[in-house]
Scaffold this motif. Structure first.
Motif, PDB file in Angstrom:
ATOM      1  N   ASN A 170     -21.687  10.854  27.980  1.00 54.52           N
ATOM      2  CA  ASN A 170     -20.890  11.824  27.315  1.00 54.52           C
ATOM      3  C   ASN A 170     -20.696  13.580  28.690  1.00 54.52           C
ATOM      4  OD1 ASN A 170     -23.915  12.406  28.302  1.00 54.52           O
ATOM      5  ND2 ASN A 170     -24.563  12.731  26.572  1.00 54.52           N
ATOM      6  N   GLN A 171     -20.624  12.562  29.651  1.00 55.91           N
ATOM      7  CA  GLN A 171     -20.671  13.921  30.207  1.00 55.91           C
ATOM      8  C   GLN A 171     -19.705  13.642  31.293  1.00 55.91           C
ATOM      9  OE1 GLN A 171     -23.315  13.143  34.116  1.00 55.91           O
ATOM     10  NE2 GLN A 171     -25.188  13.645  32.197  1.00 55.91           N
ATOM     11  N   VAL A 189     -14.900  19.906  36.894  1.00 57.13           N
ATOM     12  CA  VAL A 189     -15.655  19.943  38.103  1.00 57.13           C
ATOM     13  C   VAL A 189     -13.967  19.977  38.361  1.00 57.13           C
ATOM     14  CG1 VAL A 189     -17.324  19.632  39.859  1.00 57.13           C
ATOM     15  CG2 VAL A 189     -18.053  19.781  38.269  1.00 57.13           C
ATOM     16  N   VAL A 190     -13.636  18.514  38.418  1.00 58.55           N
ATOM     17  CA  VAL A 190     -12.930  18.084  39.084  1.00 58.55           C
ATOM     18  C   VAL A 190     -11.373  19.644  39.145  1.00 58.55           C
ATOM     19  CG1 VAL A 190     -10.687  16.690  38.896  1.00 58.55           C
ATOM     20  CG2 VAL A 190     -13.038  15.542  38.382  1.00 58.55           C
ATOM     21  N   ALA A 191     -11.270  20.235  38.092  1.00 57.87           N
ATOM     22  CA  ALA A 191     -10.653  21.186  37.900  1.00 57.87           C
ATOM     23  C   ALA A 191     -10.694  22.087  38.844  1.00 57.87           C
ATOM     24  CB  ALA A 191     -10.152  22.042  36.630  1.00 57.87           C
ATOM     25  N   LEU A 192     -12.153  22.860  38.602  1.00 59.50           N
ATOM     26  CA  LEU A 192     -12.501  23.463  39.891  1.00 59.50           C
ATOM     27  C   LEU A 192     -12.158  23.267  41.286  1.00 59.50           C
ATOM     28  CD1 LEU A 192     -13.638  26.461  40.242  1.00 59.50           C
ATOM     29  CD2 LEU A 192     -16.301  24.595  40.508  1.00 59.50           C
ATOM     30  N   VAL A 193     -12.483  22.251  41.630  1.00 58.10           N
ATOM     31  CA  VAL A 193     -12.014  21.640  42.841  1.00 58.10           C
ATOM     32  C   VAL A 193     -10.807  21.586  43.081  1.00 58.10           C
ATOM     33  CG1 VAL A 193     -12.025  19.480  44.677  1.00 58.10           C
ATOM     34  CG2 VAL A 193     -14.467  19.772  43.298  1.00 58.10           C
TER      35      VAL A 193
END
Length: 172
Positions: free
Chosen positions: A92-93, A100-104
């Motif tokens: 469920n994460q 996190v992927v979008a931020l990276v």
């Protein structure tokens, strides 16, 4: 004409890397994920070859595609779950991981956009292996040996924990 082939090789290898990385994350069978991880590592070695970094390509294949993938497979074999078909389940994460992927990606895009890229690429030195060996075995010998010892301790600890889990499962 050589530039066209190098560009085509780059885009082909980049597509293979992105596709295999997606399959590593999305497949439900963890053994298949490890096999696609090996494909990703070999394609990365291909990118190193297009940059005339033969030594790095060989290290990529030997260390990552060979040793790391074999270590993961050994870890999977030591755990020995009953049904290997669904061992890489989603949790469920997903939303947190997407954030996190979008931020990276945003940080990488910003850094790539603001980096002053050199127009002509510098020539690759002829004896790269000699320089790497000289630096690794003189200036960085202590960190190199510490990393080797840490990897050995991690391997022994993983085997010890896996054997302990197996013994507890048999006692139940």
């Amino acid at each position: 004409m050589e530039g066209i082939w190098m560009t085509a090789a780059f885009y082909l290898l980049a597509a293979i890397i992105l596709g295999s990385a997606l399959l590593v994350v999305l497949l439900k069978n963890i053994v298949h994920s490890v096999l696609w991880l090996a494909v990703c590592f070999v394609a990365m070695a291909g990118l190193f070859l297009t940059l005339d970094a033969d030594f790095l390509a060989a290290v990529q294949v030997l260390v990552y595609a060979g040793a790391v993938c074999i270590m993961v497979v050994f870890g999977i074999m030591l755990i020995q779950r009953g049904d290997m078909g669904s061992t890489n389940l989603f949790n469920n994460q997903t939303k947190a991981a997407a954030g996190v992927v979008a931020l990276v990606l945003a940080v990488c895009g910003y850094l790539a956009a603001t980096t002053p890229w050199a127009s002509p690429a510098a020539a690759v030195p002829e004896n790269t292996v000699e320089s790497i060996a000289e630096i690794m075995l003189s200036k960085y010998v202590i960190p190199f040996e510490v990393a080797a010892i840490l990897l050995l301790v991690a391997l022994v600890g993983a085997i010890f924990l896996a054997k302990e889990v197996k013994a507890d499962a048999r006692n139940d």
